[in-house]
Structures are given as structure tokens and as C-alpha cells.
Design an enzyme around this catalytic site. Sequence first.
Site, PDB file in Angstrom:
ATOM      1  N   ARG A 225       5.120  75.454  36.391  1.00  0.00           N
ATOM      2  CA  ARG A 225       6.341  74.745  36.939  1.00  0.00           C
ATOM      3  C   ARG A 225       7.421  75.832  37.285  1.00  0.00           C
ATOM      4  NH1 ARG A 225       4.130  70.947  33.033  1.00  0.00           N
ATOM      5  NH2 ARG A 225       5.867  71.482  31.407  1.00  0.00           N
TER       6      ARG A 225
ATOM      7  N   LYS B  53      22.691  63.865  38.747  1.00  0.00           N
ATOM      8  CA  LYS B  53      21.920  62.666  39.635  1.00  0.00           C
ATOM      9  C   LYS B  53      21.353  61.613  38.791  1.00  0.00           C
ATOM     10  CE  LYS B  53      17.888  62.076  41.057  1.00  0.00           C
ATOM     11  NZ  LYS B  53      16.524  61.902  41.467  1.00  0.00           N
TER      12      LYS B  53
ATOM     13  N   LYS C 281      23.586  58.921  47.421  1.00  0.00           N
ATOM     14  CA  LYS C 281      22.241  59.310  47.896  1.00  0.00           C
ATOM     15  C   LYS C 281      21.440  58.092  48.515  1.00  0.00           C
ATOM     16  CE  LYS C 281      18.270  61.888  46.573  1.00  0.00           C
ATOM     17  NZ  LYS C 281      17.767  63.321  45.848  1.00  0.00           N
TER      18      LYS C 281
END
Length: 340
Positions: A46, A137, A220
Site C-alpha cells: 500500500r 473528508k 463533494k
Amino acid sequence: MNQDQLHRIATAMVQPGRGILAADESSGTIKKRFDAIGVESTEDARRDYREMLFRSDEAMKKNVSGVILYDETIWQKAKDGTPLVKLIEAAGSLPGIKVDEGTQPIVGSPNELITVGLDKLAGRLAKYYEQGARFAKWRAVIDIGVGLPTWTCVKLNAHALARYAALCQQANIVPIVEPEVLMDGAHDIARCEEVSQWVLQTVFQELYDQRVFLEGIVLKPNMVIAGKKSPVQASVEDVARATIRVLKRTVPSAVPGIAYLSGGQSDTDATAHLDAMNRIGGFPWKMTFSYGRALQAAPQKAWSGKEANVPAAQKAFSHRARMNGLASLGQWTAALDKAG
Ligand code: 5MM
């Protein structure tokens, strides 16, 4: 709360020609993406994959205004020991952090989900700010189906989004407010328009009720689009017109910008829709991208876990970033996209 700083950061996130890379896949989601390219999802894999993206100089310096990170990534170091956050900053981009902790079934409406993570959020935000995060977010998920969404789901998620946004601003972190109406069903574009308008109107009422500083957020949303399983798919122009219509009805002009999610659209559909909206114009906000899949599908495939493929993967990422940068200006063409 430093309102000047919040407004400056929010404006930088949606500056012309640039948009946001959503690289905040949680462990389960990145495993799914890696499974598709035959890569085992280890911590090192990752890290290598995300380091490859953040070292894509062309994309990062020219077209990526900010990167949304997952908790693991914000603390990770590149192979040479440089914190990944520093790579993002060195490219002139802003580090951001996903702070929701996923979803749970709603008590009383168990087929719908509420996003969780408000407990102890204030403490986590302070630590993320220290680590370099300048925006955050939180994603709410709204499904369209028979009798869905319910008011319970819309109201609960809007309330949580506003509570999160208020806590972010108190920590001088710009909240990306993401209410996603999913495109998974068989509904037509008219139903998506109706639900998206209801959801956005409710979210902005909650933001107002909780005294969120609108000049210091980025919205968003999903685009207004027919469900994937619908036999009738709308044209690019219809999607663009319906999306603008809904946003004009619900989003105050004090909001600096709108950065769309791609939601499972193909790379080029997501780009074409953004471009079409910016060509129509006539709205008070900047409109750009905050794509996960539509930016990463091509580089993921090109990379496939092999060091030797890094240049090809960076080229694929830079191409998609450049195409979406052009779309944010209404200057994209299909021919340019094909030319690679
Ligand atoms: C990158 O995907 C994000 C993380 O999803 P999980 O928490 O499920 O792992 C996702 O929130 C993303 O930021 C938005 O949905 C936009 O991504 P897409 O792929 O829809 O553009």
C-alpha cells in the site's frame, strides 16, 4: 476558528486546472482494488503504491491540489524515510484526511447506513492537523431503492455531516462535505435528481443550523446520473444540465467550490461530465474533481505491483490528472484523451 485560513485553503483546493486525488481507500476497499490487479494488500504494498502516486511529479505539481489520505497513510514514510505527507507538500499539494469511521445500519431502517466516527473526533482532528492535514473528508452514503431513501436516513446523515464540518472548522481544518447518492440502482436520472436535491437541501439546512462557515467548506457531491442498472442512460449534456440545476437550487454561492466524486463512472465519462458542466458555466462556484476510481483505475492496472511498471503507472496517472484538469476548465476533448 481562523476563517481566513479556512477560506484560503478551500479556495486552493478548487483552484482552476486542479482537483483532488481521493486516495483514502480504507483497508477493505484497497484490498478489493489490489485483488483486481493480483497484488497482495500488505502495508508495504500500500505504501509503495501510494508513494508511486505522490511521486508523480507532473500530475502532483500541475493538476492535483490536494490528496485525501487514509489514517494508515498519513503516518507512513516512503522507502527512503521521507514522510509521505512531505512528498505531497513538496509537490505543492495539500494533505487531507478521511476522518469518518465507516458506516453502520440505521436502527429503525436497517437497509440504510449512517456514517459514524463523531466520538472523540475533536481529539483526532488536532493530531491530524499537527501531522499536516489541512482538510478532511466525511462521506455519507444514500441508496436509492423501493421506498429508499427514508427521511430518517437523509436527516441523520445530514446532521452527522454538519456536526463533523463544525468540528473540523473549530480545528482549522477545511471539511469536504460528501453526501453521496449512489448510482448502484436501476433508477432513472429524474429519480436521482429528485433524491440529490432533497439530500443537498437537507445538508445545507443542517450546515446552517450548526453555524458552519460556508466559505470554508468544499462540497463533494455525486453527479445527477441514471443508476447503473437503468436501461435508459442519459446523455453527457443531460447529466451536466441536471447536475447544475440541482446545485443551483440547493448550494449557496458562498461555497467556494464543488469537487465531484466519480462514483463508479468510467474514467472518461467522469471527465466528459465535468467538462460539459464547465463548458455550460454560469454558476458561482468552481467545479472540479475529487476522484478515487476515475483517477486511479488506469495507474493501478499499469502498476500491477511491479517496480518496473512505476514509470508507466505514473504516466497513466498524469494523463488522467491532466484530462480532469482540462475538464475543470471546460477545455477537455475526447481526441486529446485518446492521444494519451
Ligand atoms: C477512494 O475511495 C474513498 C474511500 O472509500 P472507502 O471508505 O469505502 O474505502 C471514497 O470515499 C472516495 O473518496 C469517494 O467516494 C470518491 O471516490 P470515487 O471512486 O467515487 O471517485
